[in-house]
Scaffold this active site. Sequence first.
Site, PDB file in Angstrom:
ATOM      1  N   PRO A 102       0.931  -1.250  -0.159  1.00  0.00           N
ATOM      2  CA  PRO A 102      -0.166   0.238   0.015  1.00  0.00           C
ATOM      3  C   PRO A 102       1.013   1.125  -0.052  1.00  0.00           C
ATOM      4  O   PRO A 102       1.954   1.148   0.004  1.00  0.00           O
ATOM      5  CB  PRO A 102      -0.988  -0.040   1.569  1.00  0.00           C
ATOM      6  N   GLY A 106       3.412   3.248   5.210  1.00  0.00           N
ATOM      7  CA  GLY A 106       3.641   3.211   6.299  1.00  0.00           C
ATOM      8  C   GLY A 106       4.539   2.338   6.064  1.00  0.00           C
ATOM      9  O   GLY A 106       5.542   1.566   7.205  1.00  0.00           O
ATOM     10  N   LEU A 107       4.487   1.456   5.078  1.00  0.00           N
ATOM     11  CA  LEU A 107       5.097  -0.087   4.790  1.00  0.00           C
ATOM     12  C   LEU A 107       6.154   0.177   4.107  1.00  0.00           C
ATOM     13  O   LEU A 107       6.539  -0.966   3.720  1.00  0.00           O
ATOM     14  CB  LEU A 107       3.661  -1.245   3.959  1.00  0.00           C
ATOM     15  N   GLY A 108       7.091   1.336   3.780  1.00  0.00           N
ATOM     16  CA  GLY A 108       8.100   1.206   3.199  1.00  0.00           C
ATOM     17  C   GLY A 108       8.333   1.211   1.532  1.00  0.00           C
ATOM     18  O   GLY A 108       8.013   0.943   0.513  1.00  0.00           O
ATOM     19  N   SER A 109       6.878   1.598   0.638  1.00  0.00           N
ATOM     20  CA  SER A 109       6.882   1.871  -0.206  1.00  0.00           C
ATOM     21  C   SER A 109       7.424   2.491  -1.279  1.00  0.00           C
ATOM     22  O   SER A 109       8.188   1.694  -2.382  1.00  0.00           O
ATOM     23  CB  SER A 109       4.677   1.522  -0.920  1.00  0.00           C
ATOM     24  N   ALA A 111      10.785   3.373  -0.162  1.00  0.00           N
ATOM     25  CA  ALA A 111      12.160   3.186  -0.528  1.00  0.00           C
ATOM     26  C   ALA A 111      11.754   1.436  -1.157  1.00  0.00           C
ATOM     27  O   ALA A 111      13.103   0.892  -1.835  1.00  0.00           O
ATOM     28  CB  ALA A 111      12.243   1.880   1.094  1.00  0.00           C
ATOM     29  N   ALA A 112      11.053   0.873  -1.473  1.00  0.00           N
ATOM     30  CA  ALA A 112      10.907  -0.197  -1.812  1.00  0.00           C
ATOM     31  C   ALA A 112      11.048  -0.906  -3.676  1.00  0.00           C
ATOM     32  O   ALA A 112      11.310  -1.516  -4.114  1.00  0.00           O
ATOM     33  CB  ALA A 112       9.381  -1.713  -1.281  1.00  0.00           C
ATOM     34  N   ASP A 153      13.904   2.699   6.955  1.00  0.00           N
ATOM     35  CA  ASP A 153      13.653   1.779   5.684  1.00  0.00           C
ATOM     36  C   ASP A 153      14.352   1.695   4.802  1.00  0.00           C
ATOM     37  O   ASP A 153      14.062   0.020   4.733  1.00  0.00           O
ATOM     38  CB  ASP A 153      12.419   2.933   4.627  1.00  0.00           C
TER      39      ASP A 153
HETATM   40  O1  PMV Z   1       6.348   6.579   7.462  1.00  0.00           O
HETATM   41  P1  PMV Z   1       7.627   4.818   7.219  1.00  0.00           P
HETATM   42  O2  PMV Z   1       7.169   4.461   7.572  1.00  0.00           O
HETATM   43  O3  PMV Z   1       8.464   5.546   6.054  1.00  0.00           O
HETATM   44  O4  PMV Z   1       8.758   5.370   8.427  1.00  0.00           O
HETATM   45  C1  PMV Z   1       9.020   6.565   8.850  1.00  0.00           C
HETATM   46  C2  PMV Z   1      10.155   6.179  10.255  1.00  0.00           C
HETATM   47  C3  PMV Z   1      10.399   7.413  10.404  1.00  0.00           C
HETATM   48  O5  PMV Z   1      11.439   7.361  12.022  1.00  0.00           O
HETATM   49  C4  PMV Z   1       9.342   8.971  11.484  1.00  0.00           C
HETATM   50  C5  PMV Z   1      11.051   8.200   9.850  1.00  0.00           C
HETATM   51  C6  PMV Z   1      12.476   8.199   9.624  1.00  0.00           C
HETATM   52  O6  PMV Z   1      12.889   8.859   8.791  1.00  0.00           O
HETATM   53  O7  PMV Z   1      12.914   7.239  10.301  1.00  0.00           O
END
Ligand code: PMV
Length: 317
Positions: A102, A106-109, A111-112, A153
């Site tokens: 998704p 916040g599931l790393g879409s 970066a993946a 991530d």
């Molecule tokens: O929202 P995500 O899954 O990309 O996670 C961000 C994580 C944070 O700690 C809020 C930011 C970071 O760069 O580590």
Amino acid sequence: MRLASASAPGKVILFGEHAVVYGQPAIAVPLSSVQAEVIAEQGAPGTGLVVDAPQVDVTVCVTNGRVGGSYYNALVYPAQITLEALRQPIPDMRMTLTSTIPIASGLGSGAAIATAIIRGLSQALGTSLDLEELNGLVYNVEMRHHGTPSGIDNTVIVYEQPVYFVRGEPIETFQIAEPLTLLVADSGQASPTRKAVEDVRALYDSAPDHYDAIFAEIGQIAQQARTAIESGALAELGELMTANHALLQALTVSSAGLDRLVTAAQLAGALGAKLSGGGRGGNMIALVTPDRAAAVSSALVANGAITVIETTVQPAG
Ligand code: PMV
């Protein structure tokens, strides 16, 4: 003709988001049940490098010479920095990207997707980047996208292993004593990670000592959580998750929807629950014993989750 195919998993942060930006440890695990995938095929002569993302109806053409400029595109930029790193001209190639991760949750879409593009393109060009080089390139993409990412991530996604991550330090993986059954529930609200990180920065600047103390508490929780994971102390691990969530509320990065899901999970018998990632929306996670998974999952759906992914993090080997 197919030249290469490559993939990369999603991820969840179990402990330490936000505090990790300020040097505290954080723990993240790959979420291999969702993946970004790229297939690279030979293009007709003169067609250049085309990246096609049919699920979102986007097709882009990768051009040279814009890497340092203000132009940024999440599909073009990873390809450009790969060609630059490999000192290769633009090939005639078509890369098709699909993903089950998704977006903006916040599931790393992001970066993946970058990992899959960089892996697929480098393999199609006959080079295989080692994990450290790949991680460096994906971190570069994260910086363009996020501002000041901690690097967690890209690290967990590129290495596809549970990591105990401290910004700027060598990657540490660790042992998992007992399988961890996690439910990952999407609140249905988009997660504006960049904005949440900026807002936490503004809070920190307004009262550094106060927020440093919160970050340090989160860091301690992450350390204790590592020990709990290494010894299989799942009840304690759950309590640590819930304590971490309370500290994320104090950083203002939760939301009414996420809080509701966290409470619902606890009432339905989860060992613990918290938001995961940037917050304000996106996903929350609940740690459950396998016999409670169905009941907690139903409670999450009844309280607004639009999807619930069940995943088990297994001990290595
Ligand atoms: O929202 P995500 O899954 O990309 O996670 C961000 C994580 C944070 O700690 C809020 C930011 C970071 O760069 O580590």
